[in-house]
Design a protein around this motif. Structure first.
Motif, PDB file in Angstrom:
ATOM      1  N   HIS A 181      35.179  52.023  58.102  1.00 43.88           N
ATOM      2  CA  HIS A 181      35.458  50.444  58.075  1.00 43.88           C
ATOM      3  C   HIS A 181      34.914  49.864  56.748  1.00 43.88           C
ATOM      4  O   HIS A 181      35.628  49.058  56.226  1.00 43.88           O
ATOM      5  N   LEU A 182      34.001  50.434  56.316  1.00 44.17           N
ATOM      6  CA  LEU A 182      33.286  49.622  55.234  1.00 44.17           C
ATOM      7  C   LEU A 182      34.114  49.989  53.884  1.00 44.17           C
ATOM      8  O   LEU A 182      34.403  49.214  53.244  1.00 44.17           O
ATOM      9  N   ARG A 183      34.713  51.484  53.862  1.00 42.21           N
ATOM     10  CA  ARG A 183      35.839  51.725  52.761  1.00 42.21           C
ATOM     11  C   ARG A 183      37.005  50.816  52.756  1.00 42.21           C
ATOM     12  O   ARG A 183      37.331  50.082  51.726  1.00 42.21           O
ATOM     13  N   ARG A 184      37.231  50.477  53.956  1.00 40.09           N
ATOM     14  CA  ARG A 184      38.572  49.428  54.120  1.00 40.09           C
ATOM     15  C   ARG A 184      38.281  47.999  53.741  1.00 40.09           C
ATOM     16  O   ARG A 184      39.324  47.345  53.007  1.00 40.09           O
ATOM     17  N   THR A 185      37.126  47.463  53.856  1.00 40.07           N
ATOM     18  CA  THR A 185      36.750  46.052  53.655  1.00 40.07           C
ATOM     19  C   THR A 185      35.938  46.044  52.121  1.00 40.07           C
ATOM     20  O   THR A 185      35.571  44.798  51.862  1.00 40.07           O
ATOM     21  N   TRP A 186      35.717  47.109  51.398  1.00 40.65           N
ATOM     22  CA  TRP A 186      34.924  46.972  50.425  1.00 40.65           C
ATOM     23  C   TRP A 186      35.755  46.293  49.351  1.00 40.65           C
ATOM     24  O   TRP A 186      37.056  46.483  49.224  1.00 40.65           O
ATOM     25  N   PRO A 187      35.249  45.563  48.514  1.00 40.88           N
ATOM     26  CA  PRO A 187      35.961  44.605  47.376  1.00 40.88           C
ATOM     27  C   PRO A 187      36.793  45.552  46.451  1.00 40.88           C
ATOM     28  O   PRO A 187      37.594  45.185  45.709  1.00 40.88           O
ATOM     29  N   TYR A 188      36.531  46.971  46.282  1.00 38.46           N
ATOM     30  CA  TYR A 188      37.123  48.035  45.468  1.00 38.46           C
ATOM     31  C   TYR A 188      37.024  49.281  45.944  1.00 38.46           C
ATOM     32  O   TYR A 188      36.044  49.562  46.605  1.00 38.46           O
ATOM     33  N   PRO A 189      37.936  50.135  45.504  1.00 37.28           N
ATOM     34  CA  PRO A 189      37.799  51.544  45.725  1.00 37.28           C
ATOM     35  C   PRO A 189      36.407  52.106  45.493  1.00 37.28           C
ATOM     36  O   PRO A 189      36.144  51.982  44.069  1.00 37.28           O
ATOM     37  N   GLU A 233      29.306  37.768  54.109  1.00 37.41           N
ATOM     38  CA  GLU A 233      29.930  37.479  55.640  1.00 37.41           C
ATOM     39  C   GLU A 233      30.062  36.086  56.071  1.00 37.41           C
ATOM     40  O   GLU A 233      30.814  35.732  56.822  1.00 37.41           O
ATOM     41  N   VAL A 234      28.890  35.332  55.460  1.00 34.36           N
ATOM     42  CA  VAL A 234      29.015  34.001  56.051  1.00 34.36           C
ATOM     43  C   VAL A 234      29.283  33.026  54.683  1.00 34.36           C
ATOM     44  O   VAL A 234      29.100  31.676  54.994  1.00 34.36           O
ATOM     45  N   ALA A 235      29.717  33.552  53.754  1.00 31.56           N
ATOM     46  CA  ALA A 235      30.036  32.694  52.534  1.00 31.56           C
ATOM     47  C   ALA A 235      31.642  32.493  52.260  1.00 31.56           C
ATOM     48  O   ALA A 235      32.279  33.254  53.227  1.00 31.56           O
ATOM     49  N   THR A 236      31.918  31.431  51.906  1.00 35.32           N
ATOM     50  CA  THR A 236      33.454  30.960  52.105  1.00 35.32           C
ATOM     51  C   THR A 236      34.291  31.774  50.855  1.00 35.32           C
ATOM     52  O   THR A 236      35.517  31.685  51.009  1.00 35.32           O
ATOM     53  N   ALA A 237      33.554  32.043  49.759  1.00 39.19           N
ATOM     54  CA  ALA A 237      34.242  32.443  48.536  1.00 39.19           C
ATOM     55  C   ALA A 237      34.633  33.847  48.968  1.00 39.19           C
ATOM     56  O   ALA A 237      34.422  34.752  49.880  1.00 39.19           O
ATOM     57  N   PRO A 238      35.984  34.054  48.372  1.00 38.88           N
ATOM     58  CA  PRO A 238      36.431  35.760  48.281  1.00 38.88           C
ATOM     59  C   PRO A 238      35.473  36.346  47.838  1.00 38.88           C
ATOM     60  O   PRO A 238      34.350  36.245  47.092  1.00 38.88           O
ATOM     61  N   ASP A 239      35.513  37.845  48.398  1.00 39.96           N
ATOM     62  CA  ASP A 239      34.949  39.190  48.128  1.00 39.96           C
ATOM     63  C   ASP A 239      34.987  39.371  46.665  1.00 39.96           C
ATOM     64  O   ASP A 239      36.181  39.955  46.191  1.00 39.96           O
ATOM     65  N   ASP A 283      32.496  52.757  37.673  1.00 46.10           N
ATOM     66  CA  ASP A 283      31.780  53.932  37.276  1.00 46.10           C
ATOM     67  C   ASP A 283      30.209  53.332  37.026  1.00 46.10           C
ATOM     68  O   ASP A 283      29.468  54.124  36.746  1.00 46.10           O
ATOM     69  N   ARG A 284      30.044  52.054  36.926  1.00 44.54           N
ATOM     70  CA  ARG A 284      28.805  51.467  36.460  1.00 44.54           C
ATOM     71  C   ARG A 284      28.132  50.626  37.599  1.00 44.54           C
ATOM     72  O   ARG A 284      27.057  49.933  36.944  1.00 44.54           O
ATOM     73  N   VAL A 285      28.742  50.186  38.656  1.00 44.20           N
ATOM     74  CA  VAL A 285      28.268  49.076  39.387  1.00 44.20           C
ATOM     75  C   VAL A 285      27.957  49.878  41.117  1.00 44.20           C
ATOM     76  O   VAL A 285      28.524  50.745  41.434  1.00 44.20           O
ATOM     77  N   LEU A 286      26.828  49.287  41.278  1.00 46.77           N
ATOM     78  CA  LEU A 286      25.879  49.672  42.699  1.00 46.77           C
ATOM     79  C   LEU A 286      26.192  48.413  43.191  1.00 46.77           C
ATOM     80  O   LEU A 286      25.759  47.487  43.192  1.00 46.77           O
ATOM     81  N   HIS A 287      27.130  48.450  44.262  1.00 45.84           N
ATOM     82  CA  HIS A 287      27.326  47.119  44.945  1.00 45.84           C
ATOM     83  C   HIS A 287      26.646  47.177  46.460  1.00 45.84           C
ATOM     84  O   HIS A 287      26.785  48.248  47.297  1.00 45.84           O
ATOM     85  N   VAL A 288      25.881  45.989  46.670  1.00 41.42           N
ATOM     86  CA  VAL A 288      25.273  45.964  47.924  1.00 41.42           C
ATOM     87  C   VAL A 288      25.740  44.965  49.050  1.00 41.42           C
ATOM     88  O   VAL A 288      26.094  43.876  48.397  1.00 41.42           O
ATOM     89  N   ARG A 289      25.959  45.226  50.157  1.00 40.34           N
ATOM     90  CA  ARG A 289      26.450  44.225  51.101  1.00 40.34           C
ATOM     91  C   ARG A 289      25.593  44.337  52.246  1.00 40.34           C
ATOM     92  O   ARG A 289      25.647  45.256  53.123  1.00 40.34           O
ATOM     93  N   SER A 290      24.629  43.147  52.466  1.00 41.79           N
ATOM     94  CA  SER A 290      23.863  43.138  53.563  1.00 41.79           C
ATOM     95  C   SER A 290      24.579  42.295  54.507  1.00 41.79           C
ATOM     96  O   SER A 290      25.221  41.415  54.432  1.00 41.79           O
TER      97      SER A 290
END
Length: 461
Positions: free
Chosen positions: A154-162, A282-288, A297-304
């Motif tokens: 599910h997280l992979r499907r909804t992540w902002p990028y592959p 998840e409660v922000a109105t702005a797009p992901d 190759d240089r980004v560690l993305h956190v979704r809380s």
């Protein structure tokens, strides 16, 4: 033989009189606040009576009483009936320094807009979700995959990028901490937003990192500011792409692309890692939005999921390049090992089930509405404010100290702005507008007055 003479220590009344710069409610309360916070008046000290202070300062008892109410409102004073009023300075040594600046007892507060936490009435029902998940197969091995496969899918499907690799950790700060501990060494420079999240500043101090603050506008850090900061050859850049705490700003896709271009082309940013803290997505109105779309190759993305599904769930997802993620997962196996798979299944139920999805959608709508209502109420009283995305509103004030005391006297608590600044900035307070369920017009009027509150000692400083 004479006993040696020991000068008598000044009384609390002497200390108070010596500290008051202006005999107004704000001035008296501010003086005592300073004495408490610097340890001159210790916890439990009995304060002089209202009449004694009023008589010595030549003001009315009502003036001093208003100051006492403000101090009680911010948790620095307790009244014990005939036993008088006493200093209340709770032990906060277990908190990191800037966390202490945000903590405080509620005292006589009736509206608490200081916490930066979600409204509990808008969170999904965790107990019901746990019941719906039913009995799960227990973990029987310490070397099972750390993420429940269905949740990872599910997280992979909804992540902002592959993304190459994903794991689950115990909240956003756990994810940010593990990411920075991987790439930052003592003395390394780290680019951060200014203002920013106080615990991040505490964490960087703990790591021995040198902070390189960059200013933010309505879309996040500006490309020009990031370009200048990258000239210091930082080890990492930490960003909040949505619902920035404290300003409520959310990054646009254009800004993300521009910042990624700066990072890709700057000669001193070749090994700089980007850590993105999407703590309220998840409660922000702005797009992901993520720089990982352009620099995977240089980004560690956190979704809380704390703001949307509850702080006590203690779950965040962390994704990034496999070479970095594998090291984070391996190091975590030497500590907690993994985040409870039972809680992971509860989160999956909340993310995919009707009840959880409905609750979060409604929370997003309500937070947006509360922000808009408060901004309209402020405008009615001549104060222009920009609504934040998510739950927080960053409000400019003439004097942070006088504004917080003015609000406390009215029974309203907000967070002071100073702990959020890496480098000193204009006076602000952070208002958790998401917690304002009713009384918006009344609170808006008091907040508007607080933005202009300024004692003569503050004006002359």
């Amino acid at each position: 033989m004479r006993s040696p003479h020991h000068p008598q220590a000044p009384s609390p009344l002497d200390l108070v009189l010596g500290a008051v710069e202006e005999p107004s409610p704000h001035g008296i309360a501010a003086a005592i606040s300073r004495l408490v916070r610097d340890g001159t008046l210790v916890d439990g000290t009995r304060l002089p009576t209202v009449r004694a202070v009023a008589g010595a300062l030549g003001v009315s008892p009502a003036t001093v009483s208003t100051a006492w109410q403000a101090l009680a409102g911010v948790g620095l004073l307790t009244t014990r009936g005939r036993a008088g009023s006493h200093v209340h300075a709770p032990d906060r040594t277990w908190l990191p320094p800037r966390y202490r600046g945000l903590a405080g007892d509620l005292g006589n507060i009736r509206v608490d807009l200081s916490t930066g936490t979600p409204d509990p009435t808008l969170l999904p029902d965790l107990a019901a979700a746990l019941a719906r998940t039913g009995a799960a197969t227990p973990t029987t091995s310490y070397v099972e995959a750390p993420v429940v496969p269905a949740l990872e899918e599910h997280l992979r499907r909804t992540w902002p990028y592959p993304v190459e690799s994903l794991t689950v950790v115990d909240g956003a700060m756990d994810a940010v901490s593990r990411s920075l501990e991987l790439v930052v060494r003592f003395g390394d420079r780290v680019v951060i937003e200014n203002p920013g999240f106080p615990p991040l500043l505490d964490l960087l101090d703990h790591l021995g990192a040198v902070r390189v603050p960059v200013d933010v506008d309505a879309d996040g850090p500006t490309p020009a500011a990031l370009t200048a900061a990258l000239g210091t050859s930082p080890a990492a850049v930490v960003l909040q792409p949505r619902a920035h705490n404290p300003t409520g700003a959310s990054m646009s896709e254009d800004r993300a692309r521009d910042l990624a271009h700066v990072l890709r082309t700057h000669p001193d940013a070749g090994r700089t890692v980007v850590v993105e803290d999407d703590h309220s997505g998840e409660v922000a109105t702005a797009p992901d939005v993520s720089l990982g779309t352009h620099l995977p190759d240089r980004v560690l993305h956190v979704r809380s999921f704390s703001k949307s599904h509850g702080p006590d769930l203690r779950i965040a997802a962390l994704g990034g390049p496999a070479d970095l993620m594998d090291r984070i997962v391996a190091r975590r196996m030497l500590g907690p090992g993994w985040t409870s798979r039972t809680l992971q299944r509860v989160l999956l139920e909340l993310l995919t089930g009707h009840h959880g999805m409905t609750a979060v959608t409604e929370a997003r709508r309500v937070y947006h509405s509360r922000q808009a209502r408060l901004v309209r109420a402020l405008a009615t009283h001549g104060v222009t404010a920009r609504p934040g995305d998510g739950i927080n509103l960053w409000l400019p004030v003439a004097s942070e100290r006088d504004a917080t005391l003015h609000l406390a006297a009215a029974g309203i608590r907000v967070a002071p702005g100073s702990p959020f600044w890496s480098e000193p900035g204009p006076d602000h307070v952070r208002v958790t507008a998401g917690m304002l369920r009713d009384g918006v017009e009344e609170v808006g009027a008091v907040l508007a007055a607080a933005t202009r509150a300024q004692s003569s000692s503050t004006r002359s400083a």
